[in-house]
Design a protein around this motif. Structure first.
Motif, PDB file in Angstrom:
ATOM      1  N   GLY A 195       0.979   4.379  -6.217  1.00 46.12           N
ATOM      2  CA  GLY A 195       1.759   5.252  -5.352  1.00 46.12           C
ATOM      3  C   GLY A 195       2.062   4.578  -4.028  1.00 46.12           C
ATOM      4  N   LEU A 196       2.322   5.383  -2.986  1.00 43.94           N
ATOM      5  CA  LEU A 196       2.664   4.833  -1.675  1.00 43.94           C
ATOM      6  C   LEU A 196       1.582   3.894  -1.154  1.00 43.94           C
ATOM      7  CD1 LEU A 196       4.198   7.842   0.335  1.00 43.94           C
ATOM      8  CD2 LEU A 196       5.386   5.987  -0.836  1.00 43.94           C
ATOM      9  N   MET A 197       0.330   4.280  -1.308  1.00 44.97           N
ATOM     10  CA  MET A 197      -0.772   3.460  -0.800  1.00 44.97           C
ATOM     11  C   MET A 197      -1.148   2.351  -1.772  1.00 44.97           C
ATOM     12  SD  MET A 197      -1.186   5.040   2.031  1.00 44.97           S
ATOM     13  CE  MET A 197      -2.766   4.722   2.786  1.00 44.97           C
ATOM     14  N   GLY A 198      -1.262   2.699  -3.056  1.00 48.43           N
ATOM     15  CA  GLY A 198      -1.691   1.728  -4.047  1.00 48.43           C
ATOM     16  C   GLY A 198      -0.770   0.536  -4.177  1.00 48.43           C
ATOM     17  N   SER A 199       0.525   0.761  -4.051  1.00 49.15           N
ATOM     18  CA  SER A 199       1.485  -0.339  -4.189  1.00 49.15           C
ATOM     19  C   SER A 199       1.269  -1.406  -3.123  1.00 49.15           C
ATOM     20  CB  SER A 199       2.917   0.208  -4.097  1.00 49.15           C
ATOM     21  OG  SER A 199       3.211   1.033  -5.200  1.00 49.15           O
ATOM     22  N   GLY A 200       1.103  -0.966  -1.864  1.00 48.82           N
ATOM     23  CA  GLY A 200       0.868  -1.927  -0.798  1.00 48.82           C
ATOM     24  C   GLY A 200      -0.450  -2.661  -0.957  1.00 48.82           C
ATOM     25  N   ILE A 201      -1.468  -1.941  -1.408  1.00 50.27           N
ATOM     26  CA  ILE A 201      -2.785  -2.542  -1.607  1.00 50.27           C
ATOM     27  C   ILE A 201      -2.717  -3.645  -2.658  1.00 50.27           C
ATOM     28  CG2 ILE A 201      -5.111  -2.122  -2.499  1.00 50.27           C
ATOM     29  CD1 ILE A 201      -4.947   0.666  -1.190  1.00 50.27           C
ATOM     30  N   VAL A 202      -2.098  -3.342  -3.796  1.00 48.55           N
ATOM     31  CA  VAL A 202      -2.010  -4.328  -4.879  1.00 48.55           C
ATOM     32  C   VAL A 202      -1.201  -5.543  -4.439  1.00 48.55           C
ATOM     33  CG1 VAL A 202      -1.065  -4.762  -7.178  1.00 48.55           C
ATOM     34  CG2 VAL A 202      -2.338  -2.668  -6.731  1.00 48.55           C
ATOM     35  N   SER A 203      -0.115  -5.306  -3.736  1.00 49.82           N
ATOM     36  CA  SER A 203       0.709  -6.416  -3.261  1.00 49.82           C
ATOM     37  C   SER A 203      -0.096  -7.369  -2.393  1.00 49.82           C
ATOM     38  CB  SER A 203       1.907  -5.869  -2.480  1.00 49.82           C
ATOM     39  OG  SER A 203       2.730  -6.925  -2.019  1.00 49.82           O
ATOM     40  N   ASN A 204      -0.932  -6.826  -1.517  1.00 50.92           N
ATOM     41  CA  ASN A 204      -1.744  -7.676  -0.642  1.00 50.92           C
ATOM     42  C   ASN A 204      -2.877  -8.362  -1.391  1.00 50.92           C
ATOM     43  OD1 ASN A 204      -0.639  -7.536   2.107  1.00 50.92           O
ATOM     44  ND2 ASN A 204      -1.012  -5.339   1.925  1.00 50.92           N
ATOM     45  N   LEU A 205      -3.436  -7.704  -2.385  1.00 48.15           N
ATOM     46  CA  LEU A 205      -4.455  -8.362  -3.212  1.00 48.15           C
ATOM     47  C   LEU A 205      -3.867  -9.585  -3.900  1.00 48.15           C
ATOM     48  CD1 LEU A 205      -6.216  -5.276  -4.875  1.00 48.15           C
ATOM     49  CD2 LEU A 205      -7.222  -6.835  -3.206  1.00 48.15           C
ATOM     50  N   LEU A 206      -2.662  -9.442  -4.426  1.00 50.01           N
ATOM     51  CA  LEU A 206      -1.995 -10.559  -5.108  1.00 50.01           C
ATOM     52  C   LEU A 206      -1.638 -11.666  -4.122  1.00 50.01           C
ATOM     53  CD1 LEU A 206       0.353  -8.525  -7.479  1.00 50.01           C
ATOM     54  CD2 LEU A 206      -1.593  -9.932  -8.188  1.00 50.01           C
ATOM     55  N   LYS A 207      -1.137 -11.296  -2.949  1.00 49.58           N
ATOM     56  CA  LYS A 207      -0.758 -12.296  -1.957  1.00 49.58           C
ATOM     57  C   LYS A 207      -1.948 -13.142  -1.537  1.00 49.58           C
ATOM     58  CE  LYS A 207       3.044  -9.634   0.127  1.00 49.58           C
ATOM     59  NZ  LYS A 207       3.450  -8.834   1.314  1.00 49.58           N
ATOM     60  N   MET A 208      -3.125 -12.530  -1.508  1.00 53.25           N
ATOM     61  CA  MET A 208      -4.326 -13.246  -1.074  1.00 53.25           C
ATOM     62  C   MET A 208      -5.041 -13.955  -2.224  1.00 53.25           C
ATOM     63  SD  MET A 208      -4.249 -12.987   2.081  1.00 53.25           S
ATOM     64  CE  MET A 208      -3.337 -12.021   3.292  1.00 53.25           C
ATOM     65  N   GLY A 209      -4.392 -13.986  -3.384  1.00 52.93           N
ATOM     66  CA  GLY A 209      -4.902 -14.815  -4.464  1.00 52.93           C
ATOM     67  C   GLY A 209      -5.838 -14.163  -5.443  1.00 52.93           C
ATOM     68  N   HIS A 210      -5.963 -12.846  -5.430  1.00 50.94           N
ATOM     69  CA  HIS A 210      -6.842 -12.159  -6.374  1.00 50.94           C
ATOM     70  C   HIS A 210      -6.184 -12.056  -7.748  1.00 50.94           C
ATOM     71  CE1 HIS A 210      -8.373 -10.821  -2.439  1.00 50.94           C
ATOM     72  NE2 HIS A 210      -9.530 -10.708  -3.044  1.00 50.94           N
ATOM     73  N   THR A 211      -7.004 -12.049  -8.772  1.00 51.96           N
ATOM     74  CA  THR A 211      -6.539 -11.815 -10.136  1.00 51.96           C
ATOM     75  C   THR A 211      -6.587 -10.319 -10.394  1.00 51.96           C
ATOM     76  OG1 THR A 211      -7.389 -13.961 -10.881  1.00 51.96           O
ATOM     77  CG2 THR A 211      -6.957 -12.297 -12.573  1.00 51.96           C
ATOM     78  N   VAL A 212      -5.415  -9.708 -10.603  1.00 51.54           N
ATOM     79  CA  VAL A 212      -5.322  -8.251 -10.646  1.00 51.54           C
ATOM     80  C   VAL A 212      -4.653  -7.772 -11.939  1.00 51.54           C
ATOM     81  CG1 VAL A 212      -4.555  -6.173  -9.435  1.00 51.54           C
ATOM     82  CG2 VAL A 212      -5.079  -8.249  -8.127  1.00 51.54           C
ATOM     83  N   THR A 213      -5.276  -6.775 -12.554  1.00 50.57           N
ATOM     84  CA  THR A 213      -4.685  -6.067 -13.690  1.00 50.57           C
ATOM     85  C   THR A 213      -4.342  -4.656 -13.239  1.00 50.57           C
ATOM     86  OG1 THR A 213      -5.981  -7.349 -15.288  1.00 50.57           O
ATOM     87  CG2 THR A 213      -5.041  -5.259 -16.060  1.00 50.57           C
ATOM     88  N   VAL A 214      -3.107  -4.217 -13.498  1.00 47.32           N
ATOM     89  CA  VAL A 214      -2.649  -2.926 -12.980  1.00 47.32           C
ATOM     90  C   VAL A 214      -2.342  -1.940 -14.103  1.00 47.32           C
ATOM     91  CG1 VAL A 214      -1.717  -3.916 -10.862  1.00 47.32           C
ATOM     92  CG2 VAL A 214      -0.246  -3.721 -12.883  1.00 47.32           C
ATOM     93  N   TRP A 215      -2.460  -0.662 -13.762  1.00 49.00           N
ATOM     94  CA  TRP A 215      -2.053   0.433 -14.638  1.00 49.00           C
ATOM     95  C   TRP A 215      -1.527   1.554 -13.772  1.00 49.00           C
ATOM     96  CZ3 TRP A 215      -3.383   5.554 -14.587  1.00 49.00           C
ATOM     97  CH2 TRP A 215      -2.945   6.336 -15.674  1.00 49.00           C
ATOM     98  N   ASN A 216      -0.497   2.224 -14.261  1.00 50.11           N
ATOM     99  CA  ASN A 216       0.023   3.396 -13.579  1.00 50.11           C
ATOM    100  C   ASN A 216       0.503   4.386 -14.630  1.00 50.11           C
ATOM    101  OD1 ASN A 216       0.818   4.509 -10.804  1.00 50.11           O
ATOM    102  ND2 ASN A 216       2.721   4.777 -11.963  1.00 50.11           N
ATOM    103  N   ARG A 217       0.370   5.663 -14.312  1.00 49.25           N
ATOM    104  CA  ARG A 217       0.785   6.690 -15.260  1.00 49.25           C
ATOM    105  C   ARG A 217       2.257   6.524 -15.631  1.00 49.25           C
ATOM    106  NH1 ARG A 217       0.079  12.688 -13.157  1.00 49.25           N
ATOM    107  NH2 ARG A 217       1.647  11.844 -11.728  1.00 49.25           N
ATOM    108  N   THR A 218       3.091   6.199 -14.637  1.00 45.18           N
ATOM    109  CA  THR A 218       4.487   5.849 -14.892  1.00 45.18           C
ATOM    110  C   THR A 218       4.555   4.335 -14.993  1.00 45.18           C
ATOM    111  OG1 THR A 218       5.182   7.741 -13.541  1.00 45.18           O
ATOM    112  CG2 THR A 218       6.863   6.109 -14.084  1.00 45.18           C
ATOM    113  N   ALA A 219       4.620   3.825 -16.211  1.00 48.40           N
ATOM    114  CA  ALA A 219       4.458   2.395 -16.467  1.00 48.40           C
ATOM    115  C   ALA A 219       5.491   1.528 -15.757  1.00 48.40           C
ATOM    116  CB  ALA A 219       4.509   2.130 -17.970  1.00 48.40           C
TER     117      ALA A 219
END
Length: 472
Positions: A195-219
């Motif tokens: 959502g509004l908060m989660g999107s920004g959080i994930v973007s910053n995790l990726l920018k800082m080099g984390h390995t991230v797997t995502v899921w959202n109710r609206t794929a």
């Protein structure tokens, strides 16, 4: 360049981590703020902001000697406002060594984004834990009063300090903005809810080099992050089972429970050692129930709701309130640094939920009062813009006040924090007060105004749309 001797009263350019050099002045620190051990440093107050910090001497440059260079390579509006504040200060002091008075600008953010090319600074690297000091590593303090908690960088060995009242143990962590480089954890990170908060959080995790797997109710919301390097999880259970630490950020208590307890939910992927961090703003009973079921399967649990809005989420400047498994809190350090400027450890599960509701209760009530003041000005023939100008020159001046009022005056209610969610938080905060027989009449009044705004189809607008409840 030859070493330059600096002293109290000098104007300088101070470098905070990965952010641009910023003009400030070397001043005396508050009496209760200890000087860091080991590295030579100065206490600097920055122009155009409320920030002040201990800065290592190698991260400081004389203001006048580098002024032209800095102005050439940084054209930002807020940067220029800070430089203007320095020049105004120089005009007022006329060469006299006076205490620093910083003209505040309501439109200046606490920190700046972007990089500065061509200006070489020594890298900001954390010192080994043995040389650390609880007040070092550029932790930005916004208050000069004696803090009730012990501040310490999250990248160092954490120490829980008791408040003077002996009540809750709190740990504050240092921020992304002042922590320069971030070494991403080698743990696999999962994230549920974009959502509004989660999107920004994930973007910053990726920018800082984390390995991230995502899921959202609206794929479809996952597509952008897949393009940025994230992996796609088909269900919450799959994400949890394939990741070491899984974060979740959803809208309300029901959504939080459904995510964990529902079909193919989080609980189905939990096994001994798996970690779950719920960042949703919910009530203490809900988060306690989730913690119990996660731990019953051998998992580790941390609640970590965030204070902020969409813009702060995008900028990686959220404030994270955590409680639960303190070891997991430490394991999340690089993630918290990527997504936030500060994190607090508040002790046992439920404390973060309570604190978050109190914070949002204050914010929601304040927003309703702002809307009430603007409409009262209008109906009494006063200029709303003049009211804002007056408020921005007084003790209430803040980025929040300025931005929300400007949006109202422009009729811009694009959501930065959904009205329906602040009303939900007010409702939960009132229930929290009821549970301990503590009256919350201000919150209750504000809640009624938000409910009226919702009845006017403002739920999916920004919280500032509460203004419309007063004009209809």
């Amino acid at each position: 360049m030859a070493a330059v001797s600096l002293r109290l009263g000098d104007l300088v350019w101070g470098k905070l981590g990965r952010y641009p050099p910023w003009p400030g002045k070397i001043v005396n620190p508050p009496k209760d703020l200890k000087k860091p051990r080991g590295k030579k440093c100065f206490f600097v107050k920055f122009f155009g902001t409320e920030d002040h910090a201990w800065i290592k001497v190698e991260q400081l440059k004389p203001y006048h000697a580098h002024k032209e260079e800095m102005i050439k390579i940084n054209k930002g509006k807020r940067f220029q406002q800070a430089v203007d504040a320095v020049e105004e200060f120089l005009r007022k002091t006329k060469g006299k060594d006076q205490d620093l008075t910083i003209p505040e600008s309501s439109t200046v953010k606490r920190v700046m984004t972007g990089t500065v090319a061509g200006f070489k600074w020594p890298p900001s690297v954390s010192e080994p834990a043995k040389d650390s000091d609880p007040h070092f590593h550029h932790f930005l303090l916004s208050q000069t009063e004696k803090p009730a908690v012990c501040y310490q960088a999250i990248t160092k060995k954490l120490k829980v300090c008791e408040e003077e009242t002996g009540s809750t143990s709190i740990q504050a962590a240092d921020s992304t903005a002042v922590n320069g480089s971030i070494t991403p954890t080698d743990k696999k990170i999962g994230f549920l809810g974009l959502g509004l908060m989660g999107s920004g959080i994930v973007s910053n995790l990726l920018k800082m080099g984390h390995t991230v797997t995502v899921w959202n109710r609206t794929a479809e919301k996952c597509d952008l992050f897949i393009q940025e390097g994230a992996r796609l999880g088909r269900t919450p259970a799959e994400v949890v089972s394939t990741c070491d630490i899984t974060f979740a950020c959803v809208s309300d208590p029901k959504a939080a429970k459904d995510l964990v307890l529902g079909p193919s939910g989080v609980l189905q992927g939990i096994r001994p050692g798996k970690c779950y961090v719920d960042m949703s703003t919910v009530d203490a009973d809900t988060v306690t129930e989730l913690a119990q079921v996660i731990v019953s399967r051998g998992g580790r649990f941390l609640e970590a709701p965030v204070s902020g809005n969409q813009q702060l989420s995008n900028d990686g400047m959220l404030v994270i309130l955590a409680a639960g498994d303190r070891g997991l809190y430490e394991d999340c350090s690089s993630c918290f640094q990527a997504m936030g400027k500060t994190s607090f450890f508040l002790g046992e599960v439920g404390n973060a939920a309570k604190m978050m509701l109190i914070v949002n209760m204050v914010q929601g009530s304040f927003m309703a009062t702002i809307a009430e003041g603007l409409t009262l000005a209008q109906v009494t023939g006063q200029s709303q813009q003049t009211l804002l100008d007056i408020l921005n020159q007084g003790q209430l001046a803040s980025i929040f006040l300025d931005q929300k009022c400007q949006n109202i005056l422009q009729g811009n209610f694009k959501p930065d924090f959904y009205l329906k969610y602040i009303q939900k938080d007010l409702r939960l905060a009132i229930a929290l007060g009821d549970s301990v027989n503590h009256p919350t009449p201000m919150a209750a009044a504000a809640n009624e105004v938000y409910k009226r705004a919702k009845a006017l189809d403002q739920s999916d607008n920004d919280m500032s749309a509460v203004y419309r409840a007063y004009i209809h």
